[in-house]
Design an enzyme around this catalytic site. Sequence first.
Site, PDB file in Angstrom:
ATOM      1  N   GLY A  10       0.732  -1.190   0.095  1.00 39.54           N
ATOM      2  CA  GLY A  10       0.183   0.112  -0.065  1.00 39.54           C
ATOM      3  C   GLY A  10       0.820   1.342  -0.100  1.00 39.54           C
ATOM      4  N   VAL A  12       1.148   3.694   2.289  1.00 39.48           N
ATOM      5  CA  VAL A  12       1.803   3.709   3.455  1.00 39.48           C
ATOM      6  C   VAL A  12       2.978   2.636   3.737  1.00 39.48           C
ATOM      7  CG1 VAL A  12       1.512   3.947   6.163  1.00 39.48           C
ATOM      8  CG2 VAL A  12      -0.240   4.941   4.547  1.00 39.48           C
ATOM      9  N   ARG A  37      -3.814 -10.480  -2.838  1.00 42.66           N
ATOM     10  CA  ARG A  37      -3.665  -9.584  -4.033  1.00 42.66           C
ATOM     11  C   ARG A  37      -1.852  -9.609  -4.324  1.00 42.66           C
ATOM     12  NH1 ARG A  37      -8.248  -6.924  -2.642  1.00 42.66           N
ATOM     13  NH2 ARG A  37      -7.215  -5.990  -0.701  1.00 42.66           N
ATOM     14  N   CYS A 128      -4.040  10.942  10.151  1.00 47.68           N
ATOM     15  CA  CYS A 128      -3.225  12.026   9.442  1.00 47.68           C
ATOM     16  C   CYS A 128      -3.106  13.510   9.601  1.00 47.68           C
ATOM     17  CB  CYS A 128      -3.021  11.839   7.957  1.00 47.68           C
ATOM     18  SG  CYS A 128      -4.625  11.714   7.188  1.00 47.68           S
ATOM     19  N   GLY A 159      -4.534  10.429   0.955  1.00 46.13           N
ATOM     20  CA  GLY A 159      -5.170  10.083   2.053  1.00 46.13           C
ATOM     21  C   GLY A 159      -6.109   8.958   1.812  1.00 46.13           C
ATOM     22  N   HIS A 240      -1.054  17.229   2.947  1.00 48.90           N
ATOM     23  CA  HIS A 240      -2.377  17.851   3.450  1.00 48.90           C
ATOM     24  C   HIS A 240      -2.056  19.257   3.899  1.00 48.90           C
ATOM     25  CE1 HIS A 240      -4.214  14.088   2.849  1.00 48.90           C
ATOM     26  NE2 HIS A 240      -4.574  13.572   4.367  1.00 48.90           N
TER      27      HIS A 240
HETATM   28  P1  A2P Z   1      -2.942  -6.234  -0.846  1.00 52.62           P
HETATM   29  O1  A2P Z   1      -2.349  -5.321  -1.971  1.00 52.62           O
HETATM   30  O2  A2P Z   1      -2.136  -7.358  -0.760  1.00 52.62           O
HETATM   31  O3  A2P Z   1      -4.270  -6.190  -0.861  1.00 52.62           O
HETATM   32  P2  A2P Z   1      -3.599   1.372   0.682  1.00 52.62           P
HETATM   33  O4  A2P Z   1      -3.799   1.880   1.801  1.00 52.62           O
HETATM   34  O5  A2P Z   1      -2.593   1.768  -0.247  1.00 52.62           O
HETATM   35  O6  A2P Z   1      -5.012   1.038  -0.001  1.00 52.62           O
HETATM   36  O7  A2P Z   1      -3.139  -0.206   0.910  1.00 52.62           O
HETATM   37  C1  A2P Z   1      -3.711  -0.868   1.838  1.00 52.62           C
HETATM   38  C2  A2P Z   1      -2.681  -2.150   2.042  1.00 52.62           C
HETATM   39  O8  A2P Z   1      -3.361  -3.007   3.080  1.00 52.62           O
HETATM   40  C3  A2P Z   1      -2.285  -2.967   1.051  1.00 52.62           C
HETATM   41  O9  A2P Z   1      -0.931  -3.246   1.052  1.00 52.62           O
HETATM   42  C4  A2P Z   1      -3.098  -4.307   0.897  1.00 52.62           C
HETATM   43  O10 A2P Z   1      -2.332  -5.326   0.596  1.00 52.62           O
HETATM   44  C5  A2P Z   1      -3.135  -4.346   2.689  1.00 52.62           C
HETATM   45  N1  A2P Z   1      -4.541  -5.143   2.870  1.00 52.62           N
HETATM   46  C6  A2P Z   1      -5.625  -5.089   2.617  1.00 52.62           C
HETATM   47  N2  A2P Z   1      -6.505  -6.056   3.280  1.00 52.62           N
HETATM   48  C7  A2P Z   1      -5.675  -7.239   3.785  1.00 52.62           C
HETATM   49  C8  A2P Z   1      -5.897  -8.252   4.374  1.00 52.62           C
HETATM   50  N3  A2P Z   1      -6.742  -8.710   4.519  1.00 52.62           N
HETATM   51  N4  A2P Z   1      -4.690  -8.859   4.771  1.00 52.62           N
HETATM   52  C9  A2P Z   1      -3.332  -8.342   4.440  1.00 52.62           C
HETATM   53  N5  A2P Z   1      -3.175  -7.124   3.962  1.00 52.62           N
HETATM   54  C10 A2P Z   1      -4.236  -6.470   3.556  1.00 52.62           C
END
Ligand code: A2P
Length: 331
Positions: A10, A12, A37, A128, A159, A240
């Site tokens: 993600g 962050v 993913r 944030c 954000g 921001h």
């Molecule tokens: P993934 O890409 O494998 O789904 P952002 O805030 O930029 O949208 O990123 C969200 C982050 O949270 C991503 O790295 C995403 O990984 C991770 N994430 C979301 N749901 C899960 C989950 N159930 N288990 C582990 N990581 C998660």
Amino acid sequence: MKIAIVGASGAVGQEFLKILETRPIQIDELLLFGSERSAGSTYKFRGKDITVKLLQHNDDFKGVDFALTSAGGGTSKEYWQTITKHGTIMIDNSSAFRMEEDVPLVVPEVNAADARNAPRGIIANPNCTTIQMVVALQVLERLSHIRRVHVSTYQSASGAGAQGMAELVEQNRELVEGQEPTVRKFAYQLAYNVIPHIDVFADDDYTKEELKMFNETRKIMHSDIRVSATCVRVPVMRAHSESVWVETERPISPEEAREAFARAEGVVLCDNPAEQKYPMPLFVAGNDPVYVGRIRKDLANDNGLTFWCVSDQIRKGAALNAVQILESLIQ
Ligand code: A2P
């Protein structure tokens, strides 16, 4: 030192990698976690390829000293026990635990000591917009107690995470090409627009984002301060901005405030109207500090002061603050 990043793919999570890369923290092993993913994909860290593991209910966190988590509130709520059960300290970027009494909510410039009392092994990283505001407010609070704050925010697409930024880029391209813009992450088209709506609507027609600014500020500053916020999404990619009105117990002059901001930890004073010097998100993106400028007396309140502050929401507003919490604990 063994560190884990949950949500490594993600916006962050990627910033965690960049910041840890440059900090003088001895890291013997770094583990990366994500959902289906991103599991299996690799990221480079200090010259090595690290494969993202699937976050599961198992013993993967055994021996991990700190987990930096930024994978949404639902994921934090579901996995906090799995992450902390072997003694790992979880520094959580989501809003899942921020207001719970046995979870400290920490901005190191303001309340670093609170991080030492984390009975559940969870330390929450604040919202944030709240982080950047309290870094600035604490400077004034040391001069005179702040009774109330009015704030309007100008919050960037970042954000809303990596997908939020991608949506803004996509909408701009679609508009240039004469196509209907795709709207997924935001309530409306963000390109060429501003949206006075961040997070969901809650009590008294405030949004949850606005209520976070009220509640989290009081918890971090250990104060009866009252914050009334209007949170607005603007078509800025990253960083921001906030327009802040502060009422203090005794009046603080702009000169006194400037001097205090100039000396403050984590703050850069950028305030010279004669030379058109004031902070802007375009030039602050990617930087660590909270930039403060446009400091003036409030014309509508004898005890009032108003200023403008800008900070990179992914750095100080999220990843950097979490890493600073970790560093303060190591020290
Ligand atoms: P993934 O890409 O494998 O789904 P952002 O805030 O930029 O949208 O990123 C969200 C982050 O949270 C991503 O790295 C995403 O990984 C991770 N994430 C979301 N749901 C899960 C989950 N159930 N288990 C582990 N990581 C998660």
